[in-house]
Design a protein around this motif. Structure first.
Motif, PDB file in Angstrom:
ATOM      1  N   UNK A   1      10.226   1.643  18.245  1.00  0.00           N
ATOM      2  CA  UNK A   1      10.075   0.727  17.135  1.00  0.00           C
ATOM      3  C   UNK A   1      10.379   1.433  15.816  1.00  0.00           C
ATOM      4  N   UNK A   2      10.839   0.682  14.859  1.00  0.00           N
ATOM      5  CA  UNK A   2      10.879   1.120  13.473  1.00  0.00           C
ATOM      6  C   UNK A   2       9.831   0.313  12.708  1.00  0.00           C
ATOM      7  N   UNK A   3       9.331   0.903  11.651  1.00  0.00           N
ATOM      8  CA  UNK A   3       8.343   0.225  10.816  1.00  0.00           C
ATOM      9  C   UNK A   3       8.901   0.090   9.411  1.00  0.00           C
ATOM     10  N   UNK A   4       8.430  -0.914   8.708  1.00  0.00           N
ATOM     11  CA  UNK A   4       8.950  -1.209   7.372  1.00  0.00           C
ATOM     12  C   UNK A   4       7.834  -1.751   6.497  1.00  0.00           C
ATOM     13  N   UNK A   5       8.087  -1.737   5.209  1.00  0.00           N
ATOM     14  CA  UNK A   5       7.117  -2.312   4.272  1.00  0.00           C
ATOM     15  C   UNK A   5       6.940  -3.802   4.552  1.00  0.00           C
ATOM     16  N   UNK A   6       5.793  -4.309   4.182  1.00  0.00           N
ATOM     17  CA  UNK A   6       5.496  -5.731   4.307  1.00  0.00           C
ATOM     18  C   UNK A   6       6.568  -6.558   3.596  1.00  0.00           C
ATOM     19  N   UNK A   7       6.958  -7.665   4.206  1.00  0.00           N
ATOM     20  CA  UNK A   7       7.902  -8.609   3.584  1.00  0.00           C
ATOM     21  C   UNK A   7       7.208  -9.960   3.530  1.00  0.00           C
ATOM     22  N   UNK A   8       6.245 -10.078   2.625  1.00  0.00           N
ATOM     23  CA  UNK A   8       5.385 -11.249   2.595  1.00  0.00           C
ATOM     24  C   UNK A   8       5.911 -12.393   1.758  1.00  0.00           C
ATOM     25  N   UNK A   9       5.164 -13.493   1.721  1.00  0.00           N
ATOM     26  CA  UNK A   9       5.589 -14.684   0.980  1.00  0.00           C
ATOM     27  C   UNK A   9       5.244 -14.655  -0.497  1.00  0.00           C
ATOM     28  N   UNK A  10       4.545 -13.627  -0.957  1.00  0.00           N
ATOM     29  CA  UNK A  10       4.124 -13.568  -2.348  1.00  0.00           C
ATOM     30  C   UNK A  10       5.214 -13.087  -3.281  1.00  0.00           C
ATOM     31  N   UNK A  11       4.946 -13.077  -4.581  1.00  0.00           N
ATOM     32  CA  UNK A  11       5.952 -12.677  -5.570  1.00  0.00           C
ATOM     33  C   UNK A  11       6.331 -11.202  -5.481  1.00  0.00           C
ATOM     34  N   UNK A  12       5.442 -10.364  -4.944  1.00  0.00           N
ATOM     35  CA  UNK A  12       5.741  -8.955  -4.687  1.00  0.00           C
ATOM     36  C   UNK A  12       5.585  -8.731  -3.189  1.00  0.00           C
ATOM     37  N   UNK A  13       6.654  -8.904  -2.434  1.00  0.00           N
ATOM     38  CA  UNK A  13       6.559  -8.995  -0.973  1.00  0.00           C
ATOM     39  C   UNK A  13       5.925  -7.797  -0.272  1.00  0.00           C
ATOM     40  N   UNK A  14       6.052  -6.587  -0.839  1.00  0.00           N
ATOM     41  CA  UNK A  14       5.541  -5.405  -0.139  1.00  0.00           C
ATOM     42  C   UNK A  14       4.053  -5.182  -0.350  1.00  0.00           C
ATOM     43  N   UNK A  15       3.428  -5.927  -1.240  1.00  0.00           N
ATOM     44  CA  UNK A  15       2.054  -5.641  -1.633  1.00  0.00           C
ATOM     45  C   UNK A  15       1.033  -6.477  -0.852  1.00  0.00           C
ATOM     46  N   UNK A  16      -0.180  -5.936  -0.771  1.00  0.00           N
ATOM     47  CA  UNK A  16      -1.288  -6.724  -0.256  1.00  0.00           C
ATOM     48  C   UNK A  16      -1.625  -6.522   1.204  1.00  0.00           C
ATOM     49  N   UNK A  17      -0.825  -5.741   1.951  1.00  0.00           N
ATOM     50  CA  UNK A  17      -1.185  -5.485   3.339  1.00  0.00           C
ATOM     51  C   UNK A  17      -2.560  -4.837   3.416  1.00  0.00           C
ATOM     52  N   UNK A  18      -3.411  -5.318   4.292  1.00  0.00           N
ATOM     53  CA  UNK A  18      -4.785  -4.829   4.371  1.00  0.00           C
ATOM     54  C   UNK A  18      -4.812  -3.341   4.725  1.00  0.00           C
ATOM     55  N   UNK A  19      -5.636  -2.576   4.024  1.00  0.00           N
ATOM     56  CA  UNK A  19      -5.779  -1.150   4.305  1.00  0.00           C
ATOM     57  C   UNK A  19      -6.565  -0.952   5.592  1.00  0.00           C
ATOM     58  N   UNK A  20      -6.043  -0.106   6.461  1.00  0.00           N
ATOM     59  CA  UNK A  20      -6.746   0.245   7.695  1.00  0.00           C
ATOM     60  C   UNK A  20      -7.064   1.723   7.702  1.00  0.00           C
TER      61      UNK A  20
END
Length: 405
Positions: free
Chosen positions: A256-275
């Protein structure tokens, strides 16, 4: 913890049941034993991924010296006094440096009410993952925003493939919180839950994700999802789940490759929950045992160990230097540097006492909604009421629990 007849200290440690959580600690304990000329040994035991995020910590602290824990438990740790405040065992400058070294907020999340209960051993956030070979065959690039994700899902479906998602109750709740944060509404500590319009918007995205992912998505955690993505050529992309560098390491075919979040918000990479995970010392460990545990932690969380033996043994370092190191990124391509933007802007969950139980109950309610058993209005009412009541009860001590054998 025990002391054998030779005077050697034998510390008991508890971590979580995955190669990422167990193997590097065993390897590091072995090496540390050599460095102490056999005077300190650490025996590691495992618990399930679910119990890592949900089982009460105060009972476990009575049976172990070192515990690998999740940061939302900090309020419970402060309430019950089950972990040592690391100010008691570390020089202030050394403790501050170890906390500041954590990637993103990974170090600061283990501080609560002026106390520090753990150091950042492991770091993660909800990020995207993909099969690069399958995306290339579809003629698609790695998604950069939610519109790309929807286009990929459409093209995959036309080719008899689908997206992937980890949607167990706990994971569904984490995805729910990630999407809300990505949309600009991170859940805050306090009596007020998320606005009704935000919850409705998140539910639309969750229901769409369920419909466009593997049929067993509501039963899969991240580990099971990644294994499923590698087991066949049908699952092309997972929009968000807690990242695991193990699946991106060279030598896996496919990988697998991993990538930054591509979300629906105005800043797509932000907001992924910290684990991620931190390492704590039980308050039930007497002074010599706690001192030995602190010495091991000081060594384990140093940049040379985190970037070296810990990483090479399958670990996912919590130290920010590892995420930015060129040699580390060469050893695990397309993981650390690729997901760093999401790690550095990750959303931190509330940490007040009782919040972990709220997430468990919220996940069960979200599951019922995704299965069509309750509607969005009923879900919102349940979450709103539960969150308010959990916040109000945060200073009420929980009843004592018995240690897990």
């Amino acid at each position: 913890m025990m002391t054998d007849t030779s005077g050697k200290l034998v510390l008991q440690g508890l971590t979580w049941d995955h190669a990422r959580g167990y193997d590097p600690l065993v390897a590091c304990a072995r090496r540390y034993g050599e460095l102490t000329h056999g005077q300190v040994a650490i025996e590691w035991r495992k618990r399930s991924l679910h119990d890592f995020g949900a089982a009460p910590i105060d009972a476990l602290a009575r049976s172990f010296d070192l515990l690998v824990i999740d940061h939302p438990f900090m309020g419970q740790a402060q309430q019950t006094g089950c972990f040592r405040d690391l100010h008691e065992l570390f020089e202030r400058a050394a403790l501050q440096a170890a906390m500041q070294a954590g990637v993103g907020a990974s170090g600061s999340v283990y501080a609560c009410a002026g106390q520090v209960f753990a150091l950042p051993t492991d770091a993660a956030a909800q990020v995207a993952s993909l099969r690069p070979d399958l995306l290339a065959a579809l003629g698609m690039d790695t998604p950069r925003h939610w519109g790309d994700v929807t286009r990929l899902a459409k093209r995959a479906r036309a080719n008899g493939q689908s997206l992937a998602w980890a949607g167990t109750p706990t994971d569904a709740a984490c995805t729910f919180l990630s999407l809300a944060a990505n949309l600009g509404h991170p859940l805050q500590e306090g009596a007020q839950f998320l606005p009704a319009g935000v919850v409705a918007q998140v539910l639309l995205h969750l229901d769409w994700l369920r419909a466009h992912s593997q049929s067993a998505c509501l039963e899969h955690n991240p580990i099971q999802t990644y294994e499923a993505m590698l087991a066949s050529d049908t699952l092309v992309y997972c929009p968000l789940a807690f990242g695991y560098s193990n699946y991106a390491r060279p030598g896996r075919t496919p990988r697998l490759c991993f990538a930054a979040l591509a979300g629906p918000g105005p800043q797509p990479t932000r907001g992924g929950l910290l684990g991620g995970a931190g390492m704590a010392i039980s308050s039930h460990s007497a002074a010599p045992r706690a001192r030995a545990a602190a010495d091991f932690m000081h060594w384990l969380h140093s940049a040379p160990v985190q970037c070296g033996l810990y990483l090479d043994s399958g670990g996912q370092p919590g130290h920010g230097a590892a995420w930015r190191d060129a040699h580390v990124n060469a050893r695990v391509p397309d993981f650390f540097a690729a997901t760093l933007p999401t790690l550095e802007s990750a959303c931190v969950r509330p940490r007040f006492a009782g919040f972990v139980g709220f997430v468990e109950r919220a996940g069960a309610c979200i599951h019922r909604c995704l299965r069509g058993e309750i509607d969005g209005a009923a879900l919102y009412d349940a979450l709103l009421r539960d969150y308010r009541e959990t916040w109000a009860a945060r200073n009420t001590p929980s009843p004592p629990t018995e240690p897990t054998p």
